[in-house]
Design a protein around this motif. Structure first.
Motif, PDB file in Angstrom:
ATOM      1  N   ALA A  48       0.814  -1.210   0.000  1.00  0.00           N
ATOM      2  CA  ALA A  48       0.000   0.000   0.000  1.00  0.00           C
ATOM      3  C   ALA A  48       0.849   1.262   0.000  1.00  0.00           C
ATOM      4  O   ALA A  48       0.473   2.251  -0.605  1.00  0.00           O
TER       5      ALA A  48
ATOM      6  N   VAL B 206      -3.637  -3.598   9.691  1.00  0.00           N
ATOM      7  CA  VAL B 206      -4.995  -3.236   9.284  1.00  0.00           C
ATOM      8  C   VAL B 206      -5.649  -2.393  10.388  1.00  0.00           C
ATOM      9  O   VAL B 206      -6.127  -1.293  10.152  1.00  0.00           O
ATOM     10  N   TYR B 207      -5.656  -2.925  11.604  1.00  0.00           N
ATOM     11  CA  TYR B 207      -6.194  -2.191  12.758  1.00  0.00           C
ATOM     12  C   TYR B 207      -5.145  -2.152  13.868  1.00  0.00           C
ATOM     13  O   TYR B 207      -4.492  -3.151  14.139  1.00  0.00           O
TER      14      TYR B 207
ATOM     15  N   GLN C 201      -2.472  -8.171   8.021  1.00  0.00           N
ATOM     16  CA  GLN C 201      -2.587  -9.158   6.938  1.00  0.00           C
ATOM     17  C   GLN C 201      -1.176  -9.523   6.495  1.00  0.00           C
ATOM     18  O   GLN C 201      -0.305  -8.647   6.369  1.00  0.00           O
TER      19      GLN C 201
ATOM     20  N   SER D  46     -11.721  -7.141  13.190  1.00  0.00           N
ATOM     21  CA  SER D  46     -11.420  -6.129  14.205  1.00  0.00           C
ATOM     22  C   SER D  46     -11.768  -6.616  15.609  1.00  0.00           C
ATOM     23  O   SER D  46     -11.192  -6.149  16.596  1.00  0.00           O
TER      24      SER D  46
ATOM     25  N   ASP E   7      -9.614   6.779  11.435  1.00  0.00           N
ATOM     26  CA  ASP E   7      -8.845   6.408  10.244  1.00  0.00           C
ATOM     27  C   ASP E   7      -7.453   7.008  10.257  1.00  0.00           C
ATOM     28  O   ASP E   7      -7.288   8.196  10.573  1.00  0.00           O
TER      29      ASP E   7
ATOM     30  N   LYS F 274      -7.846   2.518  12.125  1.00  0.00           N
ATOM     31  CA  LYS F 274      -7.790   1.765  10.864  1.00  0.00           C
ATOM     32  C   LYS F 274      -6.591   2.283  10.082  1.00  0.00           C
ATOM     33  O   LYS F 274      -6.480   3.487   9.807  1.00  0.00           O
TER      34      LYS F 274
ATOM     35  N   SER G 111      -5.015   0.260   7.226  1.00  0.00           N
ATOM     36  CA  SER G 111      -5.119  -0.106   5.797  1.00  0.00           C
ATOM     37  C   SER G 111      -6.331  -1.010   5.610  1.00  0.00           C
ATOM     38  O   SER G 111      -6.949  -1.436   6.593  1.00  0.00           O
ATOM     39  N   ASP G 112      -6.660  -1.281   4.372  1.00  0.00           N
ATOM     40  CA  ASP G 112      -7.810  -2.146   4.093  1.00  0.00           C
ATOM     41  C   ASP G 112      -7.387  -3.605   4.014  1.00  0.00           C
ATOM     42  O   ASP G 112      -6.273  -3.927   3.606  1.00  0.00           O
ATOM     43  N   ILE G 113      -8.324  -4.481   4.359  1.00  0.00           N
ATOM     44  CA  ILE G 113      -8.104  -5.911   4.114  1.00  0.00           C
ATOM     45  C   ILE G 113      -8.185  -6.131   2.608  1.00  0.00           C
ATOM     46  O   ILE G 113      -9.063  -5.581   1.937  1.00  0.00           O
ATOM     47  N   GLN G 114      -7.240  -6.883   2.075  1.00  0.00           N
ATOM     48  CA  GLN G 114      -7.208  -7.060   0.620  1.00  0.00           C
ATOM     49  C   GLN G 114      -7.514  -8.501   0.233  1.00  0.00           C
ATOM     50  O   GLN G 114      -7.354  -9.393   1.025  1.00  0.00           O
TER      51      GLN G 114
END
Lengths: 338, 338
Positions: B2, B44-45, B79, B122, B309, B333, B335-338
């Motif tokens: 990312a 991620v979190y 992740q 989460s 965020d 938060k 990053s996003d889960i991919q």
């Protein structure tokens, strides 16, 4: 009978702060007569105990406040003069919660027999009575001392503390006492085998405690509270246990005082603090008395009594508890065993 | 990946009192490379938790102080980007104690797998993570709530407190929360079914608590300490239990403060107060997570998350804990889960 009249010590004024001569009044009445199922008991020994101070306040405590203008209640070893209960006969030695007076009338079920073959009858108010049971259950159930742990006991030379220290030694702990005179310190070290004793009257209590507990504190059996306890609590080890038995240093305060909050110390050490009163363990009294009697019989627990003569001196004996005058169990001798 | 650089939040100054912007510093470095047996985890979190304040002091606490000039450590759900440990592969979701940074390298044994089928990932930092386990073991092991008893919980709208109250309800207790805003009070009553909630910011806290606890207090799960706890402790019932989980009101004091001594209240009520940290219960984590997961799956425990965020906002999220800004579990938060 030893006296014609029944001398009685009445509770006549709730003390603010330290009790004094105005708290008590000696009166005389006729010797009472037992009815059916009742027993007339002649007082031989009276017990004076720190917890009684709490009952002198008109506030919630373990047990009900003493009512004003009645005879004070306390532990008594006595001898049966007249029995109208089949379970007792004249001459029997008994123990119970009776009055501060020469003669009491009690129901048979309020009395327990004292076996003079087992140990001197006075021990039914001390090492083989409530103080001994208090030491045994508080230490074993809450304190749970383990080999090589450090057990600290405050009020170490008192009726409870002296037994606590000896039981802890029997379980392989290193025992550190806190007491208030050189005589007590000598007694605890030389007669009872305490590993160290700290004088709480000394300057630098914190430093002296730290020297006496180089490996920290695993169990703190607390009879006194206040600044002494503040100093011990600074030394807690992880998973320490604190049986709260008494807070004699606070009993005569007019207002509860402030002190350093204990929660942070308990929190970072995952430590436990628990109050108790011996009656919490009533269902297990028989077990406790058996263990204590064995230890006393084998000489593994020795006990000390401080006996003042004369019912009229009971108030003075009681006040002495708060001046640290007693070494061992404080008793008042009222009459002879006949 | 990312981002090309690894943003990291360093701990650069031990706070005196409340932490502030000078406590933290955002730096950048290259994304690290995992060696044999290691795993590269993308954050991620991030979890921000009150206990972290204690680690910012250079004094003994549960766990070691945070070292200065290193990346802050905390709970992370992340992740797997690269795995050199057979147990993990790219894309796996994991939880562990990692850094406040975009990417961490960890040994495989420091990570646990997170099952996204079981619940949103989460929750591994909240109701199905340390806060949930803290609530479960502190309440069940120390508090031991019984039917119709009154359970009071402070910090009631936080990650731990909200679970404590719900577990106590599941065991038939009457649950009284203490919280600091009308929004929280509404949430606890309407969403979580608390029987009563008291606002600790209100005047006459003592009176309001007394009204909310007409039968006294049997269990007090304490997250906050200080004057709120003083007020609850006045209402203890005989044989009350106090699990000490946190003392958030005291964490930012420069000196420990004084307060009314608790020992007399514990003594007259034969009450228990015990500190704990969730790791005391490590051998039973599996049991705890199973129970919590069942309750969450059945809708018997609901949870709330407060998500901010951006890694750069983690310090602000942390500071918000001490201002009572979070309703439920506070997360960042990254990053996003991919």
């Amino acid at each position: 009978m030893a006296t014609e009249a029944n001398r009685q010590i009445y509770f006549v004024q709730r003390p603010k702060g330290m009790p004094d001569q105005h708290t008590f009044e000696l009166r005389k009445s006729a010797v009472p007569k037992p009815g059916p199922g009742e027993v007339l008991v002649r007082t031989v020994y009276l017990s004076v105990d720190p917890y009684m101070r709490g009952r002198m306040n008109d506030t919630k405590s373990y047990i009900e406040p003493f009512p004003l203008n009645e005879v004070l209640q306390g532990g008594v070893v006595g001898q049966v003069e007249v029995s109208k209960d089949d379970r007792f006969q004249e001459g029997d030695l008994v123990v119970g919660m009776l009055g501060w007076q020469d003669y009491s009338v009690a129901k048979g079920e309020e009395l327990s027999r004292v076996d003079p073959q087992l140990a001197p009858p006075s021990t039914a108010l001390g090492v083989l009575g409530m103080p001994g049971l208090t030491a045994y259950f508080g230490l074993m159930d809450i304190g749970q001392p383990k080999k090589r742990e450090t057990v600290v006991v405050s009020g170490a030379a008192g009726a409870v503390g002296s037994v606590v220290g000896q039981i802890a030694k029997l379980h392989g702990a290193r025992v550190v006492g806190i007491a208030g005179s050189e005589e007590k310190i000598r007694f605890l070290k030389e007669e009872l085998g305490f590993d160290a004793v700290v004088n709480y009257m000394a300057e630098n209590l914190k430093d002296k405690l730290k020297q006496a507990c180089p490996d920290g504190v695993d169990v703190y059996f607390d009879n006194v509270g206040g600044e002494v306890s503040d100093a011990v609590i600074r030394l807690l080890n992880k998973h320490a246990r604190i049986p709260l038995c008494g807070q004699i240093s606070l009993y005569n305060l007019e207002k509860p005082d402030d002190g350093p909050r204990v929660q942070p110390s308990l929190l970072i050490n995952s430590a436990l603090m628990k109050g108790f009163i011996v009656s919490d363990y009533q269902p297990r009294f028989k077990e406790g008395l058996q263990r204590l009697a064995e230890w006393v019989a084998q000489g593994q627990i020795v006990y000390q009594e401080n006996i003042i003569d004369g019912l009229e001196n009971a108030p003075q004996a009681f006040l002495g508890l708060f001046k640290g005058e007693n070494l061992g169990k404080q008793l008042v001798k009222v009459s002879d065993i006949q």
